[in-house]
Design a protein around this motif. Structure first.
Motif, short mmCIF file in Angstrom:
data_model
loop_
_atom_site.label_atom_id
_atom_site.label_comp_id
_atom_site.label_asym_id
_atom_site.label_seq_id
_atom_site.Cartn_x
_atom_site.Cartn_y
_atom_site.Cartn_z
N MET A 193 -8.65 21.19 18.60
CA MET A 193 -10.11 22.06 18.78
C MET A 193 -10.67 20.73 17.92
O MET A 193 -11.82 20.32 18.05
N LEU A 194 -9.62 20.07 16.92
CA LEU A 194 -9.73 19.48 16.15
C LEU A 194 -10.39 18.00 16.96
O LEU A 194 -11.03 17.23 17.12
N ARG A 195 -9.38 17.42 18.19
CA ARG A 195 -8.99 16.41 19.26
C ARG A 195 -10.64 16.69 19.54
O ARG A 195 -10.94 15.02 19.84
N ASN A 196 -10.44 17.67 20.66
CA ASN A 196 -11.89 17.22 20.97
C ASN A 196 -13.24 17.23 20.27
O ASN A 196 -14.12 16.25 21.44
N ASP A 233 -19.91 10.59 11.44
CA ASP A 233 -20.19 10.90 9.29
C ASP A 233 -19.00 10.53 9.66
O ASP A 233 -18.81 10.03 7.99
N ILE A 234 -18.21 11.57 9.53
CA ILE A 234 -16.54 12.05 9.11
C ILE A 234 -16.26 10.66 9.68
O ILE A 234 -15.53 9.63 8.87
N LEU A 235 -16.04 9.78 11.09
CA LEU A 235 -15.13 9.18 11.44
C LEU A 235 -15.82 8.15 11.06
O LEU A 235 -14.42 6.81 10.50
N LYS A 256 -1.94 12.82 11.38
CA LYS A 256 -0.76 12.49 12.93
C LYS A 256 -2.17 12.12 13.61
O LYS A 256 -3.08 11.20 13.85
N VAL A 257 -3.28 13.41 13.28
CA VAL A 257 -4.91 13.11 13.97
C VAL A 257 -5.66 12.50 13.13
O VAL A 257 -6.61 11.46 14.21
N PHE A 258 -5.40 12.31 12.04
CA PHE A 258 -6.58 11.30 11.37
C PHE A 258 -6.47 10.17 11.55
O PHE A 258 -7.20 9.69 11.14
N SER A 259 -5.33 9.99 11.11
CA SER A 259 -4.17 8.72 11.59
C SER A 259 -5.27 7.74 13.98
O SER A 259 -5.68 6.94 13.48
N ASP A 260 -4.78 8.55 14.49
CA ASP A 260 -5.47 8.57 16.08
C ASP A 260 -6.90 8.76 15.63
O ASP A 260 -7.61 7.45 16.80
N PHE A 261 -7.80 8.73 14.94
CA PHE A 261 -9.03 8.21 14.94
C PHE A 261 -9.35 7.64 13.75
O PHE A 261 -10.84 7.55 13.60
N GLY A 262 -8.72 7.37 13.08
CA GLY A 262 -9.24 5.79 12.06
C GLY A 262 -10.06 6.49 11.25
O GLY A 262 -10.63 5.96 9.97
N ILE A 263 -9.48 8.21 10.37
CA ILE A 263 -9.44 8.54 9.86
C ILE A 263 -9.25 8.76 8.12
O ILE A 263 -7.94 8.43 8.49
N GLU A 264 -10.04 8.10 6.87
CA GLU A 264 -8.99 7.84 5.81
C GLU A 264 -8.86 8.27 4.64
O GLU A 264 -8.88 8.98 3.58
#
Length: 453
Positions: A193-196, A233-235, A256-264
């Motif tokens: 759900m997070l990734r979607n 805005d999160i992204l 890992k999810v945040f790394s994939d989407f560039g969220i720091e």
């Protein structure tokens, strides 16, 4: 017309002035000043002008019209900050969906909650009012200053504080999903759900970017979604994520999810098993806001340790200790002190867990969290060292205004309530004093369900 314009200007100016919160002037004399960032200063004064720390030094003169407080033999420290609280909130969960990024706690701030005053009595000056943990992606939170006595919720808002949002992993959202018959219902489903949802946000952002760059007069705007606006805005790093979590595998999964989407920007809340992945947290740059020694209240928090905060700190993770409780918030200084028994942290490291570190996690450390010239005068005064079991808060200031004074503490501080009135149904312990993370989520109690079959 000129008269009307003048009247409107006067009205607007008056409204702005009325909306401004109180700022105080005070000189705190001869205290042991615990600055957090510049050591501990003996027999030192703190001068506050217009709500800001103006000077810290010895033998400062009292300016005309400025109140003087004698702190001889007492300890002066930054106001305590609770990075996870539900006091002053009248609604905690929006349980109709597993993604509710469009709702905000700022809409349900209750300035009349007596828990605000009780927190001030424990030296707390700011809190992070959080959405509950019934959703994978919950609502936006609100950072507050505890300006007790106002009936206007806007007066409690921490002006200029970054936006934050509540995420949740594990048992809370999956239990809620199963009871409500919605997805996700498993830990695997939470990640999906997070990734979607982030992928949907990227598509939404791309659609709006294409629309804005399209020069055609016949272009049609995409459908507006406040939920997706928040996700974008999160992204883009404009909203700080604070995620309810317990197990190490899920903590690692979210990084890992945040790394994939560039969220720091990420802070894990509770994070009872964070000690297992402390080096990974430090490498990512994630923070952790934990309990001192609160666990075993459900299956996923059995593998916990009172050394959690110390292990995280020693590994370079910005760590805070929070309350998640209307009762525990009153003695967070004692909770911080436990890290000296379990982990041998220094005085400064332990006190940073409830001052500067939560300020960093909330993005407000340029204003609060330490006693420095130019910072907000959010100050707590104790009769003993705040890490002593004998410590009792004496005074609490927010923006230089005294909101708690133990010498003038009346029997009942509730607004518009008669303390002499008869109370028929007396409770020693209130449910609001403890974990409210699933309040209002309408989660089925499976024990009752099975017993009724």
């Amino acid at each position: 017309m000129i008269k009307l314009s003048s009247f409107l200007m006067l009205f607007l100016c008056t409204s702005v002035l009325q909306a401004q919160t109180k700022k105080g002037d005070v000189l705190i004399k001869n205290g042991t000043v615990i600055t957090i960032t510049d050591g501990t200063l003996e027999n030192t004064d703190v001068l506050v002008r217009n709500g800001k720390i103006d000077r810290i030094g010895k033998n400062l003169k009292t300016p005309n019209g400025v109140e003087e407080v004698d702190a001889t033999g007492k300890f002066v420290m930054p106001g305590i900050i609770d990075a996870h609280s539900h006091i002053a909130g009248t609604s905690i969960n929006e349980g109709t969906s597993q993604v509710t990024a469009e709702v905000s706690m700022e809409d349900v701030v209750d300035p009349l909650d007596v828990g605000i005053y009780r927190a001030l009595a424990g030296g707390v000056t700011s809190i992070h009012l959080m959405h509950g943990s019934a959703n994978v992606i919950g609502g936006q939170n609100e950072t507050l200053k505890l300006r007790w006595g106002s009936t206007n919720p806007e007066d409690l808002r921490f002006e200029g504080a970054p936006r934050t949002i509540k995420f949740a992993l594990g048992e809370n959202p999956t239990r809620g999903g199963r009871s409500r018959g919605i997805q996700p219902q498993s830990r695997m489903g939470v990640e999906a759900m997070l990734r979607n949802t982030f992928n949907d946000a990227i598509k939404y952002r791309d659609a709006w970017n294409a629309y804005r760059s399209n020069k055609s007069s016949r272009k049609v705007a995409p459908e507006y979604s406040l939920r997706m606006e928040t996700m974008v805005d999160i992204l883009e790093g404009e909203v700080l994520v604070h995620c309810h979590s317990y197990r190490a595998d899920e903590i690692y999964m979210l990084m890992k999810v945040f790394s994939d989407f560039g969220i720091e920007k990420l802070t894990f809340q509770h994070a009872n098993e964070a000690y297992k992945v402390a080096p990974e947290l430090a490498e990512f740059g994630a923070s952790a806001s934990v309990f001192s020694d609160w666990w075993a209240y459900k299956l996923e928090v059995y593998y916990s340790t009172a050394y959690n905060a110390a292990i995280l700190t020693e590994n370079g993770v910005t760590t805070s200790i929070n309350s998640d409780s209307g009762e525990l918030i009153r003695h967070l200084f004692h909770e911080a002190a436990k890290t000296q028994k379990y982990g041998d942290l220094s005085d400064n490291e332990a006190l940073a867990l409830i001052t500067l570190n939560p300020a960093k996690q909330l993005g407000i450390d340029n204003r609060v969290g330490s006693l420095e010239k130019g910072k907000d005068a959010d100050i707590a005064i104790f009769d003993n060292h705040p890490l002593s079991i004998y410590a009792v808060p004496q005074m609490t200031f927010v923006d230089g205004v005294k909101y708690f004074d133990i010498e003038n503490d009346v029997a009942d501080q509730r607004i518009y309530i008669d303390p002499e009135s008869t109370v028929e149904d007396v409770q020693i312990l209130y449910s609001n004093d403890h974990d409210r993370c699933m309040e209002g989520a309408n989660v089925v109690n499976f024990t009752d369900l099975f017993n009724n079959k």
